[in-house]
Scaffold this active site. Structure first.
Site, PDB file in Angstrom:
ATOM      1  N   SER A  70       0.853  -1.175   0.000  1.00 14.72           N
ATOM      2  CA  SER A  70       0.000   0.000   0.000  1.00 14.72           C
ATOM      3  C   SER A  70       0.883   1.217   0.000  1.00 14.72           C
ATOM      4  CB  SER A  70      -0.897   0.025   1.238  1.00 14.72           C
ATOM      5  OG  SER A  70      -1.646   1.217   1.281  1.00 14.72           O
ATOM      6  N   CYS A  93      -3.967  -9.957 -14.350  1.00 18.64           N
ATOM      7  CA  CYS A  93      -4.292 -10.843 -15.474  1.00 18.64           C
ATOM      8  C   CYS A  93      -5.652 -11.486 -15.294  1.00 18.64           C
ATOM      9  CB  CYS A  93      -3.212 -11.906 -15.637  1.00 18.64           C
ATOM     10  SG  CYS A  93      -2.899 -12.895 -14.152  1.00 18.64           S
ATOM     11  N   CYS A 141       0.550  -6.674 -17.484  1.00 18.36           N
ATOM     12  CA  CYS A 141       1.236  -7.326 -16.363  1.00 18.36           C
ATOM     13  C   CYS A 141       2.454  -6.513 -15.964  1.00 18.36           C
ATOM     14  CB  CYS A 141       1.662  -8.745 -16.746  1.00 18.36           C
ATOM     15  SG  CYS A 141       2.675  -9.544 -15.470  1.00 18.36           S
ATOM     16  N   CYS A 197      -0.328  -9.719  -8.273  1.00 21.33           N
ATOM     17  CA  CYS A 197      -1.160  -8.513  -8.335  1.00 21.33           C
ATOM     18  C   CYS A 197      -2.580  -8.825  -8.793  1.00 21.33           C
ATOM     19  CB  CYS A 197      -0.516  -7.463  -9.236  1.00 21.33           C
ATOM     20  SG  CYS A 197      -0.590  -7.833 -11.010  1.00 21.33           S
ATOM     21  N   CYS A 253       5.727 -13.746 -11.136  1.00 22.61           N
ATOM     22  CA  CYS A 253       4.448 -13.211 -10.657  1.00 22.61           C
ATOM     23  C   CYS A 253       4.590 -12.537  -9.295  1.00 22.61           C
ATOM     24  CB  CYS A 253       3.427 -14.337 -10.572  1.00 22.61           C
ATOM     25  SG  CYS A 253       1.798 -13.817 -10.043  1.00 22.61           S
ATOM     26  N   THR A 290      -7.527   0.845   4.375  1.00 23.38           N
ATOM     27  CA  THR A 290      -7.134   0.132   5.591  1.00 23.38           C
ATOM     28  C   THR A 290      -8.142   0.354   6.713  1.00 23.38           C
ATOM     29  OG1 THR A 290      -4.795   0.356   4.978  1.00 23.38           O
ATOM     30  CG2 THR A 290      -5.282  -0.217   7.262  1.00 23.38           C
ATOM     31  N   ARG A 305      -0.167  -4.261  -6.956  1.00 25.06           N
ATOM     32  CA  ARG A 305      -1.366  -4.924  -6.438  1.00 25.06           C
ATOM     33  C   ARG A 305      -2.606  -4.315  -7.077  1.00 25.06           C
ATOM     34  NH1 ARG A 305       0.213  -8.027  -4.795  1.00 25.06           N
ATOM     35  NH2 ARG A 305       0.588  -8.351  -2.608  1.00 25.06           N
TER      36      ARG A 305
END
Length: 545
Positions: free
Chosen positions: A53, A519, A490, A516, A513, A338, A302
């Site tokens: 974050s 895809c 990606c 996130c 990878c 959050t 993310r």
């Protein structure tokens, strides 16, 4: 999977996911009913290792969960003391947007803190364990246990499988973790949450979820440039008027800066690369000043649930419920989730405690409690902001949002999300190809060098966790129509189109990878399915991220 003899463990409550919502749920349950046996599993190698974050924390929920958080040593050490917002009309100019706190409450960060969200989750985990919560990192939830149309727990992923799915010499079957109630706190686009929503039709009657991709870099900058507590946001260049997104810059810690860029995944041009746009925006003077002369020390990405109130699914089902970003409680105008995630976990705990007392199979009061909470009030006030950008474009939407903020969303209409993000892509032949500059390796970088900073760990011979439901579709849809958009959206270089001068094929570099989920969201035919890899696989974000 179910034909394997598996060890079973029984709990009162099982929690899937060690982020703010899951940990807050565990803590609140122990505060309400200390005798409960609670298990929390986390797919990362440790709590916080997959947490990404910006992050600016609004402490509203924390104040409710732990009024004495300062005495308990919560890692909130950098209060926000100055904030700026800029509109970038081009690659050189900036227009400062005055933040009038009385008229723009969503952008008011007075009383908030710049934090490392990973460190904050590690602290929450320590509080949970002190109360008696059992936390098992390195265990991924692979499948649901559904008995008599009730969720009875989950099956964790097998360890030691070979690439073809056969049992290797170190094979260990996953366990059946059973519970009276299961809380799904997987975050955005969780693999088990997807199955739940399909099985129980939780999304029936609500808008499609829309998502953003947040790409984050952690920088160490020269001390004379560092201004602890300074936060900055921008929007506009390099994105066009129809593409939603913007950057952040947060100064915190010891000469650290969190820089990031969010792009709405409802963009239409398949040539667009969120990673390249993130690199490009750093060349604008308003951002370059802060990072130039510094050293990039972290990289992550993310997906974010941006749909807001219109896209929140039904929250409960027999045997469990959804919390946090798994349900879509992000407040996009605030660029914060959050505090809302924590509150949803706390409310979920209260609903489950009530359901246990009344022996209800479904903790149905959670839906009502959330509707009465400040989370829904907050999301209702901003319900039109995100869809306004899709409806009007950035410039016109900025004017609308100013009006909407002044009246606190008290308008008689609600804008809606009509299409899922994957349905927004246009054919490549209808769109302008984007030429991106080469990285200079000082301010801008390649995907390869970026992914290296994510500290990835995927066992080379484990089964590939990114799967095509129908491999034949890739050539006829992804390549022929959209020219392999997955190779651009990606942010980790997982997907490559190879042999394009002969017979194009898709190469999947699953070891790259960063989890996130983009895809799984943006694939035009929804042909890519993201599943959890072997437990403890993936990025390992250090403290400070």
């Amino acid at each position: 999977m179910n034909d394997i003899t598996r060890e079973q463990m029984e709990f009162d409550v099982l929690i899937i996911g060690g982020g703010p919502s899951g940990l807050s749920a565990a803590i609140r349950l122990k505060q309400l009913v200390p005798s409960l046996e609670i298990c929390l599993i986390e797919k990362a190698s440790e709590i916080g290792a997959h947490i990404v974050s910006g992050a600016v924390l609004e402490p509203t929920a924390l104040n409710e969960l732990f009024p004495d958080w300062k005495q308990k040593g919560a890692p909130l050490n950098t209060p926000v003391n100055h904030e700026c917002m800029f509109y970038l009309p081009n690659d050189e100019k900036k227009i400062r947007i005055p933040i009038i706190k009385s008229l723009m409450p969503q952008m008011n960060n007075e009383g908030n803190f710049v934090i490392s969200l990973g460190d904050f989750c590690r602290w929450l985990a320590a509080q949970a364990e002190a109360l008696g919560v059992e936390i098992f990192p390195g265990f991924s939830g692979q499948d649901l246990i559904i008995e008599n149309e009730r969720i009875a727990g989950v099956i964790t992923g097998d360890m030691g499988l070979e690439k073809d799915g056969s049992q290797g010499p170190n094979h260990t079957p996953g366990m059946e973790l059973r519970a009276k109630y299961t809380i799904f706190a997987e975050g955005c686009r969780g693999s088990l949450s997807k199955k739940l929503m399909d099985h129980f039709q939780l999304r029936q009657g609500v808008d499609p979820q829309t998502y953003g991709l947040g790409i984050k870099e952690l920088w160490e900058i020269p001390a004379h440039k560092h201004k602890p507590g300074y936060i900055q946001h921008s929007f506009g260049w390099p994105l066009d008027d129809r593409t939603y997104g913007g950057s952040w810059l947060y100064h915190f810690g010891d000469n650290l800066v969190s820089f990031g860029f969010v792009i709405g995944l409802d963009y239409s041009n398949p040539w667009l690369s969120p990673f390249e746009e993130t690199q490009r925006v750093k060349n604008h003077p308003v951002i370059k000043y802060h990072l130039e002369g510094g050293r990039r020390i972290g990289y992550s990405a993310r997906a974010l649930s941006e749909g807001g109130l219109q896209s929140v699914p039904k929250l409960t089902f027999p045997g469990g419920l959804l919390v946090g970003d798994a349900a879509g409680f992000l407040n996009m105008p605030k660029i914060k989730g959050t505090h809302t995630s924590m509150k949803s976990g706390m409310v979920a705990a209260e609903a489950i405690a009530e359901a246990m007392n009344t022996q209800e199979i479904e903790p149905i009061s959670y839906q009502f409690r959330m509707h009465k909470s400040w989370v829904f009030k907050e999301l209702h006030e901003v319900r039109n902001v995100r869809p306004a950008f899709a409806k009007f474009g950035a410039r016109a939407a900025t004017l609308y949002v100013g009006f909407d903020s002044m009246v606190r969303g008290r308008v008689p209409w609600t804008f809606h999300h009509r299409l899922a993000d994957n349905d927004k892509l246009k054919a490549a032949a209808l769109c302008k190809k984007i030429e991106y500059p080469k990285p200079d390796d000082q301010l801008t970088f390649s995907r390869e060098s970026s992914v290296f900073l994510a500290n990835l760990d995927h066992r080379d011979d484990q089964p590939v966790h990114l799967k095509l439901r129908n491999p034949a579709i890739w050539k006829t849809v992804n390549w022929d129509v959209f020219k392999a958009p997955e190779s651009r959206y990606c942010p980790a270089g997982v997907y490559e189109a190879i042999d394009i001068d002969k017979e194009p094929k898709l190469q999947i570099n699953s070891q790259n990878c960063v989890h996130c989920k983009t895809c799984d969201i943006k694939d035009p035919a929804q042909n890519i399915n993201w599943e959890t890899p072997e437990g403890a696989s993936g990025p390992n974000y250090p403290g400070g991220m």
